[in-house]
Design a protein around this motif. Structure first.
Motif, PDB file in Angstrom:
ATOM      1  N   TRP A  98       0.850  -1.191   0.000  1.00 12.20           N
ATOM      2  CA  TRP A  98       0.000   0.000   0.000  1.00 12.20           C
ATOM      3  C   TRP A  98       0.884   1.239   0.000  1.00 12.20           C
ATOM      4  N   ASP A  99       0.615   2.154  -0.921  1.00 11.67           N
ATOM      5  CA  ASP A  99       1.343   3.423  -0.976  1.00 11.67           C
ATOM      6  C   ASP A  99       0.452   4.472  -1.634  1.00 11.67           C
ATOM      7  N   ASP A 100      -0.186   5.301  -0.809  1.00  6.68           N
ATOM      8  CA  ASP A 100      -1.014   6.383  -1.335  1.00  6.68           C
ATOM      9  C   ASP A 100      -0.435   7.760  -1.036  1.00  6.68           C
ATOM     10  N   LYS A 101       0.841   7.781  -0.666  1.00  6.92           N
ATOM     11  CA  LYS A 101       1.494   9.051  -0.355  1.00  6.92           C
ATOM     12  C   LYS A 101       1.544   9.943  -1.598  1.00  6.92           C
ATOM     13  N   ASP A 102       1.110  11.181  -1.426  1.00  7.92           N
ATOM     14  CA  ASP A 102       1.149  12.210  -2.483  1.00  7.92           C
ATOM     15  C   ASP A 102       0.269  11.888  -3.687  1.00  7.92           C
ATOM     16  N   TYR A 126      -4.087   5.966 -10.207  1.00  6.92           N
ATOM     17  CA  TYR A 126      -2.828   5.581  -9.572  1.00  6.92           C
ATOM     18  C   TYR A 126      -3.052   4.324  -8.733  1.00  6.92           C
ATOM     19  N   GLU A 127      -2.275   3.289  -8.983  1.00 10.12           N
ATOM     20  CA  GLU A 127      -2.388   2.099  -8.156  1.00 10.12           C
ATOM     21  C   GLU A 127      -1.827   2.421  -6.774  1.00 10.12           C
ATOM     22  N   ILE A 128      -2.673   2.282  -5.745  1.00  8.94           N
ATOM     23  CA  ILE A 128      -2.241   2.592  -4.381  1.00  8.94           C
ATOM     24  C   ILE A 128      -2.142   1.344  -3.512  1.00  8.94           C
ATOM     25  N   GLY A 129      -2.678   0.211  -3.987  1.00  7.41           N
ATOM     26  CA  GLY A 129      -2.605  -1.008  -3.192  1.00  7.41           C
ATOM     27  C   GLY A 129      -2.771  -2.242  -4.039  1.00  7.41           C
TER      28      GLY A 129
END
Length: 229
Positions: A98-102, A126-129
């Motif tokens: 998981w990465d939804d930063k910015d 944007y793929e966030i997870g």
């Protein structure tokens, strides 16, 4: 693996194992696999671009047509793949990222692919997870199609399957097919639901809402710049 091309269900294909038969969606064993965070058929509903953008087109006929074209372009952009999480190798059962930063605000849409056995969560393209998932069997298949989330239940307990806990349930069909938390392990399956690592399910539960789409496919791939919806 070419980072420009991916299974529609996730950044990489999950390791695929042969299931030894159907088991209850709730009958998962405990696992020592720890979630990995990089420190981080019923109702298929088409997307109405005007509703996605929330814009009302007004003005003279020519202006209205131009505004509608602009609204359509903006809507398409929200569902265009702009980023795929950089994950090396296959995603193992129990792993999630998981990465939804910015990542800017945008609509949530999810893809699940039966061949890859992987889910992807996109926000504004944007793929966030992404994570490996449990799916149904030949007897109790996970349905294909595009499904809106009908409703959510954080502390769901399934009376149908012996009062088994299915936390963070997000229901896709009226007959009970849902995304929900589970112990995602090799060799186990569901009665058609999509089983997610529970901490990952909690992440999705926090950002996804009623009406957000879940697209379930069987062996489809897409790349950067492709349309999700």
């Amino acid at each position: 693996m070419n980072p420009m091309l991916k299974w529609i269900g996730g950044a990489t294909a999950a390791a695929v194992f042969v299931f030894g038969g159907a088991t209850l969606a709730s009958s998962y064993l405990s696992t020592d696999n720890k979630p990995v965070e990089k420190v981080t058929l019923e109702e298929a509903i088409p997307v109405d671009p005007a509703k996605v953008t929330g814009e009302t087109v007004q003005g003279a006929p020519g202006q209205g047509q131009a505004a509608m074209q602009q609204a359509n372009a903006q809507a398409d952009d929200q569902f265009t793949v702009k980023r795929i999480l950089p994950i090396e190798g296959p995603i193992k059962y129990g792993e999630w990222f998981w990465d939804d930063k910015d990542v800017p605000d945008g609509p949530i849409v999810m893809t699940v692919d039966l061949q890859a056995r992987v889910i992807s969560v996109f926000k504004g393209g944007y793929e966030i997870g992404t994570a490996a998932v449990l799916l149904g069997t030949d007897e109790y298949p996970t349905p294909l199609g595009t499904f809106p989330i009908l409703y959510k239940m954080k502390d769901n307990v399934s009376e149908k399957y012996g009062n088994s806990p299915m936390p963070y349930s997000m229901f896709l069909t009226k007959d009970g097919v849902a995304l929900h938390g589970a112990d995602v392990e090799k060799g186990f399956a569901s009665h058609g639901c999509v089983g997610l690592p529970t901490p990952f399910a909690a992440k999705i539960f926090a950002v996804a809402g009623k009406g957000d789409k879940v697209i379930i496919t069987d062996g489809e791939m897409m790349g950067l710049g492709d349309q999700i919806l």
